[in-house]
Design a protein around this motif. Structure first.
Motif, short mmCIF file in Angstrom:
data_model
loop_
_atom_site.label_atom_id
_atom_site.label_comp_id
_atom_site.label_asym_id
_atom_site.label_seq_id
_atom_site.Cartn_x
_atom_site.Cartn_y
_atom_site.Cartn_z
N ARG A 173 0.83 0.54 -4.01
CA ARG A 173 1.43 -0.79 -4.09
C ARG A 173 0.40 -1.87 -3.75
NH1 ARG A 173 4.79 -2.23 0.95
NH2 ARG A 173 2.64 -2.66 1.61
N ASN A 174 -0.40 -1.63 -2.71
CA ASN A 174 -1.37 -2.63 -2.30
C ASN A 174 -2.56 -2.70 -3.26
OD1 ASN A 174 0.10 -3.54 -0.07
ND2 ASN A 174 -0.66 -1.87 1.21
N LEU A 175 -2.95 -1.55 -3.81
CA LEU A 175 -4.00 -1.56 -4.84
C LEU A 175 -3.50 -2.32 -6.07
CD1 LEU A 175 -6.71 -0.66 -5.98
CD2 LEU A 175 -5.68 1.57 -6.51
N ARG A 176 -2.26 -2.08 -6.43
CA ARG A 176 -1.68 -2.76 -7.58
C ARG A 176 -1.60 -4.28 -7.33
NH1 ARG A 176 1.33 -0.54 -11.60
NH2 ARG A 176 1.62 1.38 -10.40
N ALA A 177 -1.24 -4.66 -6.10
CA ALA A 177 -1.13 -6.09 -5.77
C ALA A 177 -2.48 -6.78 -5.91
CB ALA A 177 -0.60 -6.26 -4.35
N MET A 178 -3.56 -6.11 -5.47
CA MET A 178 -4.89 -6.71 -5.59
C MET A 178 -5.30 -6.85 -7.05
SD MET A 178 -7.24 -5.40 -2.41
CE MET A 178 -8.39 -6.73 -2.76
N ALA A 217 -2.93 -8.16 0.94
CA ALA A 217 -3.74 -7.63 -0.16
C ALA A 217 -4.08 -8.74 -1.14
CB ALA A 217 -2.99 -6.50 -0.86
N ARG A 218 -3.12 -9.58 -1.44
CA ARG A 218 -3.38 -10.70 -2.36
C ARG A 218 -4.31 -11.72 -1.72
NH1 ARG A 218 -0.10 -10.69 -6.89
NH2 ARG A 218 1.53 -9.08 -6.84
N ALA A 219 -4.14 -11.96 -0.40
CA ALA A 219 -5.03 -12.89 0.28
C ALA A 219 -6.46 -12.37 0.30
CB ALA A 219 -4.53 -13.13 1.70
N LEU A 220 -6.64 -11.07 0.40
CA LEU A 220 -7.99 -10.49 0.41
C LEU A 220 -8.72 -10.79 -0.89
CD1 LEU A 220 -10.05 -8.77 1.95
CD2 LEU A 220 -8.95 -6.72 0.99
N ILE A 273 -2.77 0.42 -13.67
CA ILE A 273 -2.86 -0.56 -12.58
C ILE A 273 -3.90 -1.62 -12.90
CG2 ILE A 273 -3.58 -0.86 -10.16
CD1 ILE A 273 -2.34 1.94 -9.65
N GLY A 274 -4.98 -1.21 -13.55
CA GLY A 274 -6.04 -2.14 -13.89
C GLY A 274 -7.19 -2.15 -12.91
N VAL A 275 -7.43 -1.01 -12.23
CA VAL A 275 -8.59 -0.95 -11.34
C VAL A 275 -9.86 -0.95 -12.19
CG1 VAL A 275 -7.31 0.29 -9.57
CG2 VAL A 275 -8.69 1.57 -11.20
N ASP A 329 -3.32 -7.07 -9.62
CA ASP A 329 -2.46 -8.08 -10.23
C ASP A 329 -2.91 -9.49 -9.84
OD1 ASP A 329 0.16 -8.94 -11.55
OD2 ASP A 329 0.40 -9.75 -9.52
N GLU A 330 -3.23 -9.68 -8.56
CA GLU A 330 -3.65 -11.01 -8.09
C GLU A 330 -4.98 -11.41 -8.72
OE1 GLU A 330 -3.15 -14.59 -6.10
OE2 GLU A 330 -1.75 -12.94 -6.47
N LYS A 331 -5.85 -10.45 -8.88
CA LYS A 331 -7.15 -10.72 -9.51
C LYS A 331 -6.95 -11.20 -10.95
CE LYS A 331 -11.42 -8.24 -10.66
NZ LYS A 331 -12.07 -6.92 -10.65
N ARG A 332 -6.06 -10.55 -11.69
CA ARG A 332 -5.76 -10.98 -13.06
C ARG A 332 -5.09 -12.34 -13.07
NH1 ARG A 332 -4.36 -5.47 -13.59
NH2 ARG A 332 -2.19 -5.97 -13.09
#
Length: 453
Positions: free
Chosen positions: A233-238, A196-199, A278-280, A240-243
């Protein structure tokens, strides 16, 4: 292939713009062909250009110019025509390549959605001649079509990220052809947190997570065998990584189908709170009439409840947001014009205005964006005296800087005077470039009379 003259007439624009690549290399006409019944060609033996300019698709276009085709069968993408409707035929030659491409990595799915045509139990995978899209075939298709493509939808039937090289595929597309708008839709369950973070770093422009509920029990009633906590969890990871990486893409959607068991005010408010926490970027509701036993009666079209959330519905517009305060909204004021007096100018000249714009939402209006989409500009639309649109893109002006929530800027804009004298209406609105005008999601515009001499 043409229809009998007594049959229902219809039109369709897909054969002039879009191809859909299935995971076995066949190419079909639209995104509503789960069992590959309307094949236009095969890129295992031909190029994308061969398919796009081939006899099958050219005959289909000719038939559609006459009001329909038996090739289309029961395709739900058909647009019915009135019995006496007459439309100008479109060119049979639609160019060398399509402008949009769907890529199906696999027809397999890791869950079983209630009464869905793509559920594993339907046998959809048995209609494909390969289980996963061959990576070399994928690169061949992208390399051939890429120079002409404006958009790739990286999904079709099945869960795209079951393909072990799916993130690599996204990165390949954006590295080879950064001008392509790359979009995907996923249930989020085939990703690991690391993938998810790599995406996020693949360059993909927009990712939609389909999560139909705000509590595990209601979510699993439709997404059978799904895991609510893994999806979030995976939505949150994306997010978080974007931020963490300070990236403005991918734009992250949470799309939530409303059913009779997840449409309570309590659960929808919980989704709003989770999405904000989550920050979507966007939470929207999806209205469906399927399955018959499950769809939300509370939010059926025509009900007061549906009207109340209309701007938050996925198909209503491209900017509305169910997260409180996140729908773009602005106040625009011709504050230097005398109220009631028209704006006057000589034909062919230019007039400088300096309207005042205030951000009334809780999200900033970005003045810049990494790929030139979703930045916000002030736009001027030219209309006739009766309000009919003459030129939707009459003028644009850059924001001097990002407009933060509650902030107000005076924004200079140069208005070209039309070449034809007369009375016009000049409407000012903000536009999220490449996405939509703010008016589409309910933001007020402002209009002045324009007199050209």
């Amino acid at each position: 292939m043409s229809l009998n003259h007594q049959a229902t007439r219809f039109s369709c624009s897909w054969p002039w713009s879009t191809l859909v690549l299935t995971c076995d290399g066949r190419v079909v006409c639209g995104c509503a062909d789960p069992y590959v019944q309307r094949v236009l060609g095969d890129v295992r033996t031909h190029t994308v250009g061969d398919v796009w300019t081939g006899d099958t698709v050219r005959a289909l276009r000719a038939d559609l110019n006459e009001g329909g085709s038996t090739f289309c069968g029961d395709c739900p993408l058909k647009l019915p025509l009135d019995a006496n409707a007459v439309s100008a035929p479109r060119a049979i030659d639609a160019g060398a390549l399509p402008s949009r491409l769907y890529i199906e990595c696999t027809a397999a799915c890791n869950i079983s959605c209630l009464d869905a045509c793509c559920a594993p139990e339907t046998g959809i995978t048995r209609t494909r001649e390969a289980g996963m899209l061959d990576f070399d075939l994928f690169t061949k298709v992208v390399d051939e079509a890429g120079p002409a493509l404006a958009r790739i939808d990286f999904f079709n039937y099945g869960e795209a990220f079951l393909h072990k090289r799916a993130v690599e595929m996204c990165r390949y597309i954006k590295e080879r052809f950064p001008q392509i708008y790359l979009y995907t839709s996923t249930n989020g369950l085939a990703l690991t947190e690391a993938r998810a973070r790599a995406l996020v770093h693949s360059g993909i422009d927009e990712v939609t997570f389909s999560v139909d509920g705000a509590f595990p029990e209601s979510y699993a009633r439709y997404r059978q065998r799904g895991d609510f906590d893994v999806a979030l969890r995976n939505l949150r990871a994306m997010a978080d990584e974007k931020r963490r990486a300070d990236r403005d893409v991918p734009f992250l959607n949470w799309r939530y189908i409303l059913f009779r068991w997840n449409d309570s005010a309590e659960e929808m408010d919980q989704a709003r709170a989770l999405a904000a926490e989550i920050g979507v970027d966007r939470l929207t509701w999806e209205i469906t009439d399927h399955p018959e036993s499950a769809y939300s009666r509370r939010f059926a079209p025509g009900t007061p409840e549906h009207t109340a959330i209309r701007r938050e519905i996925w198909d209503d517009n491209n900017l509305g947001n169910a997260i409180p305060g996140a729908t773009p909204r602005a106040r625009i004021d011709f504050h230097r014009l005398v109220p009631g007096l028209p704006l006057v100018g000589r034909r062919g000249s230019r007039v400088q205005l300096r309207p005042r714009v205030q951000n009334l939402s809780t999200r900033p209006f970005p003045a810049q964006a990494s790929y030139g989409r979703r930045l916000v500009r002030l736009g001027a639309q030219l209309r006739g005296p009766d309000g009919s649109m003459t030129n939707r893109d009459h003028a644009r002006a850059w924001l001097p800087s990002t407009l933060e929530p509650g902030q107000t800027h005076d924004i200079p804009i140069e208005i070209p005077m039309p070449d034809t004298p007369g009375r016009y209406q000049l409407t000012l609105d903000l536009v999220s470039e490449g996405i939509d005008w703010f008016e589409a999601c309910g933001s007020p515009t402002t209009t002045a009379t324009l007199v050209v001499w």
